[in-house]
Design a protein around this motif. Structure first.
Motif, short mmCIF file in Angstrom:
data_model
loop_
_atom_site.label_atom_id
_atom_site.label_comp_id
_atom_site.label_asym_id
_atom_site.label_seq_id
_atom_site.Cartn_x
_atom_site.Cartn_y
_atom_site.Cartn_z
N ALA A 128 45.49 30.79 53.87
CA ALA A 128 45.81 31.60 52.69
C ALA A 128 45.01 31.10 51.49
CB ALA A 128 47.30 31.53 52.40
N LYS A 129 44.69 32.01 50.57
CA LYS A 129 43.88 31.66 49.40
C LYS A 129 44.69 31.84 48.12
CE LYS A 129 39.55 33.11 51.61
NZ LYS A 129 38.39 34.03 51.54
N ILE A 130 44.74 30.80 47.28
CA ILE A 130 45.41 30.88 45.99
C ILE A 130 44.41 31.48 44.99
CG2 ILE A 130 46.65 29.66 44.18
CD1 ILE A 130 48.01 29.66 46.96
N SER A 131 44.65 32.73 44.59
CA SER A 131 43.71 33.43 43.70
C SER A 131 43.84 32.98 42.26
CB SER A 131 43.94 34.94 43.78
OG SER A 131 43.63 35.42 45.06
N TRP A 132 45.07 32.75 41.80
CA TRP A 132 45.29 32.33 40.42
C TRP A 132 46.67 31.71 40.27
CZ3 TRP A 132 49.42 35.35 39.10
CH2 TRP A 132 49.51 36.65 39.66
N SER A 133 46.83 30.93 39.20
CA SER A 133 48.11 30.31 38.85
C SER A 133 48.26 30.39 37.34
CB SER A 133 48.15 28.85 39.32
OG SER A 133 49.39 28.25 39.00
N THR A 184 51.15 31.07 33.70
CA THR A 184 52.50 30.90 33.18
C THR A 184 53.16 32.25 32.98
OG1 THR A 184 51.84 30.97 30.85
CG2 THR A 184 51.77 28.82 31.95
N ALA A 185 54.49 32.22 32.90
CA ALA A 185 55.25 33.46 32.79
C ALA A 185 54.93 34.22 31.51
CB ALA A 185 56.75 33.17 32.87
N SER A 186 54.68 33.52 30.40
CA SER A 186 54.39 34.22 29.15
C SER A 186 53.07 34.97 29.23
CB SER A 186 54.37 33.25 27.97
OG SER A 186 53.33 32.31 28.12
N ASP A 187 52.11 34.42 29.98
CA ASP A 187 50.85 35.12 30.21
C ASP A 187 51.11 36.45 30.92
OD1 ASP A 187 49.28 33.17 29.04
OD2 ASP A 187 48.97 32.10 30.92
N SER A 188 51.99 36.41 31.90
CA SER A 188 52.24 37.59 32.71
C SER A 188 53.01 38.66 31.95
CB SER A 188 53.02 37.22 33.98
OG SER A 188 54.35 36.84 33.68
N LYS A 189 53.54 38.30 30.78
CA LYS A 189 54.24 39.29 29.95
C LYS A 189 53.26 40.26 29.30
CE LYS A 189 58.72 38.08 29.98
NZ LYS A 189 59.80 39.00 30.32
N GLY A 190 51.98 40.00 29.45
CA GLY A 190 50.97 40.82 28.80
C GLY A 190 50.86 42.24 29.31
N ILE A 238 42.95 41.93 35.04
CA ILE A 238 41.86 40.98 34.82
C ILE A 238 41.93 39.79 35.79
CG2 ILE A 238 41.69 41.61 32.38
CD1 ILE A 238 43.09 38.98 31.71
N GLN A 239 43.00 39.73 36.61
CA GLN A 239 43.11 38.66 37.60
C GLN A 239 42.46 39.10 38.91
OE1 GLN A 239 44.29 35.78 36.66
NE2 GLN A 239 44.91 36.60 34.67
N PRO A 240 41.95 38.14 39.67
CA PRO A 240 41.51 38.48 41.03
C PRO A 240 42.70 39.08 41.80
CG PRO A 240 40.83 36.26 40.45
CD PRO A 240 41.76 36.71 39.37
N ARG A 241 42.41 39.99 42.69
CA ARG A 241 43.49 40.68 43.39
C ARG A 241 44.33 39.70 44.20
NH1 ARG A 241 44.78 43.40 48.17
NH2 ARG A 241 46.11 45.22 47.81
N ASN A 269 55.54 49.09 39.07
CA ASN A 269 54.31 49.34 39.86
C ASN A 269 53.05 48.80 39.18
OD1 ASN A 269 55.66 50.76 41.98
ND2 ASN A 269 55.80 52.54 40.61
N ASN A 270 53.18 47.67 38.49
CA ASN A 270 52.04 47.06 37.82
C ASN A 270 51.33 45.99 38.66
OD1 ASN A 270 52.46 48.61 35.55
ND2 ASN A 270 53.64 47.03 34.47
N LEU A 271 51.86 45.72 39.86
CA LEU A 271 51.28 44.66 40.67
C LEU A 271 50.37 45.19 41.78
CD1 LEU A 271 54.26 42.14 41.12
CD2 LEU A 271 52.51 42.22 39.35
N HIS A 272 50.13 46.50 41.74
CA HIS A 272 49.21 47.11 42.70
C HIS A 272 49.61 46.84 44.14
CE1 HIS A 272 47.00 47.57 39.01
NE2 HIS A 272 46.82 46.28 38.90
N GLY A 273 50.91 46.87 44.39
CA GLY A 273 51.40 46.72 45.75
C GLY A 273 51.62 45.30 46.21
#
Length: 331
Positions: free
Chosen positions: A200-205, A207-213, A220-223, A245-249
């Protein structure tokens, strides 16, 4: 005449004895009614994620006949602010302290700041090596074990095959500031330990406040085909995006302890939820503190509590009823 005087003397003596006895009983009863007080200082104490913990405290306080007071706090707390709150509780008559040490607060600082000898129990410590500290024992969840359990549940859903699957990881902001042995990193280490040979590949890590955007943040994150949230705050933030439906599945897996987390599991926004036994954290921490107050030579013991993996299809089964009940309580 002498007989009458003797009778009067005996009567007065008996009456005085009865009065002394009655006063003694009243004094003893008065002393018994003054219960010892245990104060609790945790971050964001009114948050729903603490519901099961608060209910555990409440039940233990009833069983141990202790007065319980949970200090009202916000979602941020510095080491200095926490110790100020602790010392204020001591000034207000607290006989014991249960506290969640914040980042930057060490065992020596706790000991030096508490100028009155009272039992101190730590819960859900974010401070390195607190579990090994015998001066202040810790009752906490098995954070490393929960991370492993989450990864194992993920593997089950993919029949053990995760090669080239892309994964995003979300953690709570405050936990990013802790040492490598802190809560979020312990959970992440457990999770990655299980996945290290899977491909498995970790694409990004992030914080929760970033994800509130909003949706633009995920654009802008890798899929990522799978999103892992390692705490209740992060899980809710991610689940809100999944529901919109913001996580593209992307499939969401996480660790949580609130009724909101259960709601998102029930509605299908979350695939699997690992839940720590926060009720036992509250119950055991207060019980140990009460025992120490009653027995001066008693040595308080820390404990690592268990956890459970919840799935939507078994959410309301008999085996999960107690977990859901404690999470829905609070006061």
């Amino acid at each position: 005449m002498m007989k009458q005087n003797k009778k009067a003397f005996l009567f007065i003596e008996t009456a005085l004895g009865m009065i002394v006895l009655i006063l003694s009983i009243i004094m003893i009863q008065g002393q018994k009614s003054e219960r010892e007080k245990i104060s609790v200082v945790i971050v964001d104490s009114d948050a729903n994620r603490w519901s099961a913990f608060r209910y555990g405290l409440k039940m233990a306080a009833q069983d141990q006949d202790m007065e319980l007071f949970v200090v009202s706090t916000g979602n941020t707390l510095t080491a200095e602010e926490e110790m100020d709150l602790v010392n204020r509780e001591l000034e207000n008559g607290a006989d014991g302290i249960i506290m969640q040490p914040v980042s930057g607060l060490g065992a020596k600082q706790i000991q030096n700041s508490i100028n009155k000898k009272v039992p101190v129990m730590l819960v859900e410590s974010r401070v390195p090596n607190m579990l090994e500290n015998t001066q202040h024992p810790v009752v906490a969840s098995d954070h490393y074990g929960m991370g492993k359990a989450l990864a194992e549940e993920l593997l089950k859903d993919f029949n053990g095959f995760l090669k080239d699957k892309t994964i995003g990881i979300v953690v709570q902001d405050a936990w990013e500031e802790t040492d490598e042995t802190g809560i979020s990193n312990s959970r992440k280490e457990g999770f990655l330990e299980v996945l290290k040979e899977t491909g498995a590949k970790i694409s990004w890590s992030v914080t929760a406040s970033d994800s509130k955007g909003g949706n633009s943040f995920y654009n802008i994150q890798p899929r990522a085909e799978i999103v892992i949230a390692l705490d209740d705050y992060s899980l809710i933030a991610v689940a809100e995006h999944a529901a919109a439906n913001n996580l593209h599945g992307a499939l969401v897996y996480g660790i949580g302890s609130s009724t909101e987390a259960v709601y998102y599991l029930d509605t299908g926004a979350v695939e699997c939820l690992v839940v720590p036994d926060e009720f036992m954290v509250g119950y055991q921490s207060l019980t140990e503190t009460a025992e120490c107050l009653r027995h001066s030579l008693y040595q308080m013991k820390g404990q690592v509590v268990s956890y459970a993996a919840l799935r939507r299809e078994e959410l309301f089964s008999v085996k999960n009823q107690e977990i859901l009940f404690t999470m829905s309580q609070g006061y």
